[in-house]
Design a protein around this motif. Structure first.
Motif, mmCIF file in Angstrom:
data_model
loop_
_atom_site.group_PDB
_atom_site.id
_atom_site.type_symbol
_atom_site.label_atom_id
_atom_site.label_comp_id
_atom_site.label_asym_id
_atom_site.label_seq_id
_atom_site.Cartn_x
_atom_site.Cartn_y
_atom_site.Cartn_z
ATOM 1 N N ILE A 175 25.011 8.562 -22.551
ATOM 2 C CA ILE A 175 24.501 9.880 -22.919
ATOM 3 C C ILE A 175 23.539 10.315 -21.825
ATOM 4 O O ILE A 175 22.570 9.622 -21.529
ATOM 5 C CB ILE A 175 23.775 9.834 -24.277
ATOM 6 N N ASP A 176 23.838 11.462 -21.214
ATOM 7 C CA ASP A 176 22.947 12.021 -20.196
ATOM 8 C C ASP A 176 22.085 13.101 -20.831
ATOM 9 O O ASP A 176 22.579 13.942 -21.582
ATOM 10 C CB ASP A 176 23.751 12.604 -19.038
ATOM 11 N N ASP A 177 20.792 13.069 -20.530
ATOM 12 C CA ASP A 177 19.842 14.022 -21.093
ATOM 13 C C ASP A 177 19.137 14.746 -19.946
ATOM 14 O O ASP A 177 18.183 14.224 -19.376
ATOM 15 C CB ASP A 177 18.832 13.284 -21.970
ATOM 16 N N PRO A 178 19.604 15.959 -19.589
ATOM 17 C CA PRO A 178 18.946 16.699 -18.506
ATOM 18 C C PRO A 178 17.613 17.283 -18.971
ATOM 19 O O PRO A 178 17.353 17.400 -20.169
ATOM 20 C CB PRO A 178 19.949 17.815 -18.194
ATOM 21 N N ALA A 179 16.791 17.647 -18.019
ATOM 22 C CA ALA A 179 15.494 18.254 -18.320
ATOM 23 C C ALA A 179 15.687 19.568 -19.078
ATOM 24 O O ALA A 179 16.621 20.320 -18.810
ATOM 25 C CB ALA A 179 14.722 18.503 -17.028
ATOM 26 N N THR A 237 0.830 -1.189 0.000
ATOM 27 C CA THR A 237 0.000 0.000 0.000
ATOM 28 C C THR A 237 0.871 1.248 0.000
ATOM 29 O O THR A 237 0.597 2.198 -0.718
ATOM 30 C CB THR A 237 -0.933 0.005 1.236
ATOM 31 N N ASP A 238 1.962 1.243 0.762
ATOM 32 C CA ASP A 238 2.834 2.400 0.828
ATOM 33 C C ASP A 238 3.435 2.732 -0.531
ATOM 34 O O ASP A 238 3.533 3.887 -0.902
ATOM 35 C CB ASP A 238 3.954 2.180 1.846
ATOM 36 N N LYS A 239 3.845 1.735 -1.306
ATOM 37 C CA LYS A 239 4.439 1.982 -2.610
ATOM 38 C C LYS A 239 3.421 2.659 -3.532
ATOM 39 O O LYS A 239 3.751 3.592 -4.252
ATOM 40 C CB LYS A 239 4.946 0.682 -3.229
ATOM 41 N N THR A 240 2.188 2.208 -3.501
ATOM 42 C CA THR A 240 1.138 2.833 -4.305
ATOM 43 C C THR A 240 0.887 4.256 -3.828
ATOM 44 O O THR A 240 0.777 5.176 -4.638
ATOM 45 C CB THR A 240 -0.164 2.011 -4.224
ATOM 46 N N GLU A 241 0.806 4.430 -2.519
ATOM 47 C CA GLU A 241 0.595 5.767 -1.952
ATOM 48 C C GLU A 241 1.697 6.729 -2.378
ATOM 49 O O GLU A 241 1.433 7.875 -2.727
ATOM 50 C CB GLU A 241 0.543 5.704 -0.419
ATOM 51 N N ILE A 242 2.927 6.277 -2.366
ATOM 52 C CA ILE A 242 4.060 7.134 -2.730
ATOM 53 C C ILE A 242 4.047 7.445 -4.227
ATOM 54 O O ILE A 242 4.266 8.577 -4.628
ATOM 55 C CB ILE A 242 5.395 6.470 -2.319
ATOM 56 N N LEU A 243 3.776 6.436 -5.057
ATOM 57 C CA LEU A 243 3.785 6.646 -6.505
ATOM 58 C C LEU A 243 2.688 7.603 -6.957
ATOM 59 O O LEU A 243 2.882 8.378 -7.902
ATOM 60 C CB LEU A 243 3.649 5.311 -7.245
ATOM 61 N N CYS A 244 1.551 7.579 -6.279
ATOM 62 C CA CYS A 244 0.425 8.435 -6.676
ATOM 63 C C CYS A 244 0.755 9.883 -6.340
ATOM 64 O O CYS A 244 0.539 10.355 -5.222
ATOM 65 C CB CYS A 244 -0.859 7.979 -6.003
ATOM 66 N N ASN A 245 1.289 10.553 -7.345
ATOM 67 C CA ASN A 245 1.836 11.885 -7.164
ATOM 68 C C ASN A 245 2.031 12.511 -8.538
ATOM 69 O O ASN A 245 1.866 11.850 -9.551
ATOM 70 C CB ASN A 245 3.195 11.768 -6.438
ATOM 71 N N LYS A 246 2.432 13.770 -8.561
ATOM 72 C CA LYS A 246 2.840 14.435 -9.790
ATOM 73 C C LYS A 246 4.363 14.487 -9.784
ATOM 74 O O LYS A 246 4.968 14.966 -8.826
ATOM 75 C CB LYS A 246 2.263 15.850 -9.874
ATOM 76 N N TRP A 247 4.980 13.988 -10.867
ATOM 77 C CA TRP A 247 6.422 13.852 -10.969
ATOM 78 C C TRP A 247 6.945 14.692 -12.124
ATOM 79 O O TRP A 247 6.382 14.657 -13.209
ATOM 80 C CB TRP A 247 6.806 12.390 -11.187
ATOM 81 N N GLU A 248 8.028 15.410 -11.891
ATOM 82 C CA GLU A 248 8.658 16.224 -12.925
ATOM 83 C C GLU A 248 9.963 15.561 -13.377
ATOM 84 O O GLU A 248 10.790 15.161 -12.555
ATOM 85 C CB GLU A 248 8.957 17.627 -12.400
ATOM 86 N N TYR A 249 10.138 15.476 -14.691
ATOM 87 C CA TYR A 249 11.334 14.871 -15.278
ATOM 88 C C TYR A 249 12.582 15.642 -14.862
ATOM 89 O O TYR A 249 12.622 16.865 -14.928
ATOM 90 C CB TYR A 249 11.191 14.863 -16.805
ATOM 91 N N VAL A 250 13.623 14.908 -14.437
ATOM 92 C CA VAL A 250 14.896 15.498 -14.031
ATOM 93 C C VAL A 250 15.963 15.213 -15.083
ATOM 94 O O VAL A 250 16.608 16.125 -15.591
ATOM 95 C CB VAL A 250 15.352 14.960 -12.652
ATOM 96 N N ASN A 251 16.163 13.919 -15.386
ATOM 97 C CA ASN A 251 17.144 13.543 -16.407
ATOM 98 C C ASN A 251 16.976 12.080 -16.777
ATOM 99 O O ASN A 251 16.233 11.337 -16.145
ATOM 100 C CB ASN A 251 18.581 13.821 -15.944
#
Length: 135
Positions: A43-47, A20-34
């Protein structure tokens, strides 16, 4: 037998709460970092600050992926072991997507905390790792 149940019950409770905790944590808004692609030595691709990219996982199983030009909608779910995230896309930029409705489990979960989401997708030359931060 009674002692076995006394030992087993707390373990089952902890297992259920971890899932349940993993689902609770994943349910969020996430912004791409890299991202990191192992092709040609890595090859690194930053935001791109001019094209913010977001993933949104909701508790009702709905999913959105948004960037400057695209807005995907669909459903998400974990595989049985909660090691992969399955996505089924149903809409792109307001148009219905013709699909089988099956979940694509290509996102292999590496880490999910309240502040960070990391997964990899199998690329042509190896595992491409994506990192997001919660917002």
């Amino acid at each position: 037998m009674k002692h076995f149940l006394l030992i087993l019950l707390p373990f089952l409770y902890l297992t259920a709460s971890v899932q349940t905790d993993k689902t609770e944590i994943l349910c969020n808004k996430w912004e791409y970092v890299n991202s990191h692609d192992p092709y040609q030595g890595g090859i690194d691709d930053p935001a791109d600050p001019d094209n913010k990219q977001y993933l949104i996982f909701k508790k009702d199983g709905s999913f959105e992926e948004i960037d400057q030009w695209n807005h995907w909608r669909g459903k998400w779910q974990f595989n049985t072991g909660e090691t992969k995230i399955g996505i089924a896309i149903s809409e792109h930029n307001g148009s219905i997507v013709q699909s089988s409705g099956e979940f694509d489990y290509g996102r292999n979960l590496v880490k999910v905390t309240s502040s960070e989401l990391v997964f990899w997708i199998q690329g042509r030359h190896g595992r491409v790792t994506y990192k997001f931060k919660s917002i």
